[in-house]
Design an enzyme around this catalytic site. Structure first.
Site, short mmCIF file in Angstrom:
data_model
loop_
_atom_site.label_atom_id
_atom_site.label_comp_id
_atom_site.label_asym_id
_atom_site.label_seq_id
_atom_site.Cartn_x
_atom_site.Cartn_y
_atom_site.Cartn_z
N GLY A 49 0.81 -1.21 0.00
CA GLY A 49 0.00 0.00 0.00
C GLY A 49 0.84 1.26 0.00
O GLY A 49 0.54 2.22 -0.72
N CYS A 50 1.90 1.25 0.77
CA CYS A 50 2.77 2.43 0.87
C CYS A 50 3.53 2.65 -0.44
O CYS A 50 3.73 3.80 -0.86
CB CYS A 50 3.73 2.27 2.05
N THR A 51 3.92 1.57 -1.08
CA THR A 51 4.60 1.68 -2.37
C THR A 51 3.64 2.26 -3.41
O THR A 51 4.00 3.20 -4.14
CB THR A 51 5.12 0.30 -2.83
#
Length: 160
Positions: A49-51
């Protein structure tokens, strides 16, 4: 810790980090006086998700620049982790390393979370749009990544 709301003065911050060009450099709100700033908080470098969130903001980097808006991602990961994350995924936004937790605390995004029945403290995925006047213009909490960067860009473009 109080929750930051629209109209509040954005808490000032200065932390170690990686600038949008990929250089190790401090990241500070005060360095962008007179510009709009997107400060997005994410839990951990190099997680799916952060990527995807970082890639979303990177894909729109030129549009944010055209809207006179600086984008800064922030997590509690250290600078070396940010540098590796940025390089691996070719991210084009600044990343702040809030290792002591002061920025996540100031913005009220260090929260109690739960996974598989266990409670723990972690970063709530949240984004703050800060106006040229240094006040919070919009807040997104419990962010869902798909379409988020586009929604933030639209808000930044609409903000004078």
């Amino acid at each position: 810790m109080s929750e930051i709301s629209v109209g509040d003065a954005a808490p000032a911050f200065r932390m170690a980090g990686i600038d949008a060009a990929g250089n190790e450099a401090p990241v500070a709100l005060g360095d962008h006086a007179g510009k709009k700033v997107v400060l997005y908080f994410y839990p951990k470098d190099d997680t799916p998700g952060c990527t995807n969130e970082g890639k979303g903001f990177t894909a729109l980097a030129n549009a944010f620049a055209a809207a006179d808006t600086v984008v800064i991602g922030c997590s509690r990961d250290h600078v070396a982790s940010h540098a590796k994350f940025r390089k691996k995924h070719e991210l084009g936004v600044a990343l702040g390393a809030d290792e002591d937790g002061s920025v996540t605390e100031a913005y009220g995004v260090w929260v109690s979370k739960s996974m598989y029945g266990k409670s723990y403290m972690g970063i709530e995925r949240a984004t703050f749009l800060i106006g040229r006047d240094g006040k919070v213009a919009q807040v997104w909490r419990k962010v869902k990544v798909p379409g988020h960067a586009e929604a933030v860009l639209a808000a930044a473009e609409a903000l004078d």
